[in-house]
Scaffold this motif. Structure first.
Motif, PDB file in Angstrom:
ATOM      1  N   GLU A 240       0.837  -1.200   0.000  1.00 58.44           N
ATOM      2  CA  GLU A 240       0.000   0.000   0.000  1.00 58.44           C
ATOM      3  C   GLU A 240       0.873   1.252   0.000  1.00 58.44           C
ATOM      4  O   GLU A 240       0.558   2.241  -0.666  1.00 58.44           O
ATOM      5  N   GLN A 241       1.964   1.224   0.726  1.00 56.45           N
ATOM      6  CA  GLN A 241       2.877   2.359   0.724  1.00 56.45           C
ATOM      7  C   GLN A 241       3.407   2.637  -0.683  1.00 56.45           C
ATOM      8  O   GLN A 241       3.538   3.791  -1.082  1.00 56.45           O
ATOM      9  N   GLN A 242       3.707   1.570  -1.424  1.00 61.64           N
ATOM     10  CA  GLN A 242       4.224   1.755  -2.780  1.00 61.64           C
ATOM     11  C   GLN A 242       3.187   2.407  -3.672  1.00 61.64           C
ATOM     12  O   GLN A 242       3.501   3.282  -4.493  1.00 61.64           O
ATOM     13  N   VAL A 243       1.919   2.008  -3.514  1.00 56.66           N
ATOM     14  CA  VAL A 243       0.839   2.641  -4.278  1.00 56.66           C
ATOM     15  C   VAL A 243       0.780   4.131  -3.964  1.00 56.66           C
ATOM     16  O   VAL A 243       0.661   4.978  -4.858  1.00 56.66           O
ATOM     17  N   LEU A 244       0.874   4.479  -2.680  1.00 54.87           N
ATOM     18  CA  LEU A 244       0.828   5.888  -2.273  1.00 54.87           C
ATOM     19  C   LEU A 244       2.016   6.658  -2.829  1.00 54.87           C
ATOM     20  O   LEU A 244       1.873   7.806  -3.268  1.00 54.87           O
ATOM     21  N   LEU A 245       3.191   6.038  -2.824  1.00 58.13           N
ATOM     22  CA  LEU A 245       4.383   6.705  -3.345  1.00 58.13           C
ATOM     23  C   LEU A 245       4.245   7.003  -4.830  1.00 58.13           C
ATOM     24  O   LEU A 245       4.695   8.041  -5.319  1.00 58.13           O
ATOM     25  N   GLU A 246       3.619   6.107  -5.569  1.00 54.82           N
ATOM     26  CA  GLU A 246       3.528   6.242  -7.020  1.00 54.82           C
ATOM     27  C   GLU A 246       2.489   7.252  -7.472  1.00 54.82           C
ATOM     28  O   GLU A 246       2.562   7.756  -8.596  1.00 54.82           O
ATOM     29  N   LEU A 247       1.506   7.566  -6.637  1.00 49.60           N
ATOM     30  CA  LEU A 247       0.475   8.517  -7.022  1.00 49.60           C
ATOM     31  C   LEU A 247       1.086   9.893  -7.284  1.00 49.60           C
ATOM     32  O   LEU A 247       1.949  10.355  -6.539  1.00 49.60           O
ATOM     33  N   GLU A 248       0.621  10.545  -8.335  1.00 53.28           N
ATOM     34  CA  GLU A 248       1.118  11.874  -8.690  1.00 53.28           C
ATOM     35  C   GLU A 248       0.054  12.942  -8.462  1.00 53.28           C
ATOM     36  O   GLU A 248       0.031  13.966  -9.134  1.00 53.28           O
ATOM     37  N   ASP A 249      -0.818  12.693  -7.508  1.00 49.27           N
ATOM     38  CA  ASP A 249      -1.917  13.595  -7.176  1.00 49.27           C
ATOM     39  C   ASP A 249      -2.043  13.623  -5.652  1.00 49.27           C
ATOM     40  O   ASP A 249      -2.381  12.605  -5.037  1.00 49.27           O
ATOM     41  N   THR A 250      -1.749  14.746  -5.041  1.00 50.10           N
ATOM     42  CA  THR A 250      -1.782  14.845  -3.586  1.00 50.10           C
ATOM     43  C   THR A 250      -3.162  14.511  -3.030  1.00 50.10           C
ATOM     44  O   THR A 250      -3.302  13.784  -2.047  1.00 50.10           O
ATOM     45  N   ALA A 251      -4.208  15.035  -3.673  1.00 50.36           N
ATOM     46  CA  ALA A 251      -5.569  14.785  -3.192  1.00 50.36           C
ATOM     47  C   ALA A 251      -5.909  13.299  -3.271  1.00 50.36           C
ATOM     48  O   ALA A 251      -6.537  12.751  -2.361  1.00 50.36           O
ATOM     49  N   ALA A 252      -5.495  12.647  -4.358  1.00 52.61           N
ATOM     50  CA  ALA A 252      -5.774  11.213  -4.494  1.00 52.61           C
ATOM     51  C   ALA A 252      -5.050  10.416  -3.416  1.00 52.61           C
ATOM     52  O   ALA A 252      -5.599   9.459  -2.860  1.00 52.61           O
ATOM     53  N   ARG A 253      -3.832  10.823  -3.082  1.00 54.03           N
ATOM     54  CA  ARG A 253      -3.073  10.135  -2.038  1.00 54.03           C
ATOM     55  C   ARG A 253      -3.761  10.327  -0.679  1.00 54.03           C
ATOM     56  O   ARG A 253      -3.944   9.374   0.079  1.00 54.03           O
TER      57      ARG A 253
END
Length: 285
Positions: A240-253
């Motif tokens: 799950e941390q890796q998914v969060l790291l890869e997101l390029e949208d602060t709001a989506a994270r």
């Protein structure tokens, strides 16, 4: 998504006090690399990358290639490094001792990519900058690194004596459309902070810790670094941390973190209620 079994054992989540604590007390990891073939969405690390090489002058990293990408030495590790997070490392494997010699003689930076037990390493990682190190008599190293900018691997440059890849930097993008009320990054960060505070409070209670004021977790930092701070508390769930790291949208994270924390809070609330109804029986003498 429910990540409670992975998140709840994390003492870091229950002990978190502020994003400034995010920069203290680095976790300790051994310097063992993972290897395997390429799988979808992941970068293969060569199984034979541990071969020795002749001594040469240090290479300058990161160096820009002809296509505008940056070359970066990579260290596959069993954790996800977030920007501004600190980690302690023990470097003992020969190829990574070679890498650290180069890093310490150049710009002190290398790339950390998550490598799980299934083999292969993630395509998106975070630069680690050496902020403190100690070289031992047998050429091993103890060091502390701090997360800097994120990157995406575009191609492998070489695998010997250690992995080097061409990378492009990643930054969060501004929203393409005006967010709905309550869904902008600032509002989401406020919601996430409140949920995290409640999770810490109930987790402390379940663990028998004294009830105390948790205080301001954000302390004025912007939503983007706060989203990385929150992601770092999910240390029991590296996927799950890796998914969060890869997101390029602060709001989506932040939205994803809000959902995870809501699930966590629901679970902890139920566990607390059960504990109140069925308290542990005192040991019989």
């Amino acid at each position: 998504m429910v990540l409670l079994p992975q998140i709840l054992p994390s003492t870091r989540l229950a002990a978190a006090a502020s994003p400034h604590a995010f920069r203290r007390g680095p976790r300790f990891h051994t310097g063992a690399a993972c290897s395997g073939r390429r799988v979808r969405g992941r970068l293969a690390t060569a199984a034979n990358a541990s071969g020795s090489s002749s001594s040469s002058s240090p290479e300058q990293y990161p160096s820009e290639s002809d296509d505008g990408l940056v070359e970066l030495p990579l260290f596959p590790l069993p954790f996800v490094l977030f920007p501004d997070a600190t980690h302690a490392l023990h470097i003992f494997e020969f190829r990574y001792r070679i890498m650290m010699h180069t890093v310490l003689q150049t710009d002190l930076r290398f790339g950390v990519v998550f490598a799980g037990s299934g083999g292969g390493a993630a395509d998106v990682g975070c630069v680690g900058e050496v902020v403190k190190h100690e070289r031992l008599a047998d050429d091993r190293f103890f060091l502390i690194c701090k997360g800097q900018e994120r990157f995406r691997v575009t191609r492998v440059v070489r695998t010997k004596p250690y992995l080097v890849a061409a990378v492009q930097w990643l930054e969060d993008r501004p929203p393409a459309e005006t967010p709905a009320p309550g869904e902008n990054a600032e509002a989401l960060a406020t919601d996430v902070e409140a949920l995290l505070r409640d999770v810490i409070r109930i987790a402390n209670r379940l663990n028998g810790k004294a009830d105390k004021d948790i205080g301001d977790l954000r302390r004025g930092i912007f939503p983007t670094p706060f989203s990385f701070y929150v992601g770092n508390t999910f240390e029991g769930a590296p996927g799950e941390q890796q998914v969060l790291l890869e997101l390029e949208d602060t709001a989506a994270r932040l939205r994803r973190e809000r959902d995870t924390l809501r699930n966590t809070l629901n679970y902890l609330t139920a566990a607390s209620a059960v504990k109140d109804v069925f308290p542990s029986s005192p040991s019989s003498g």
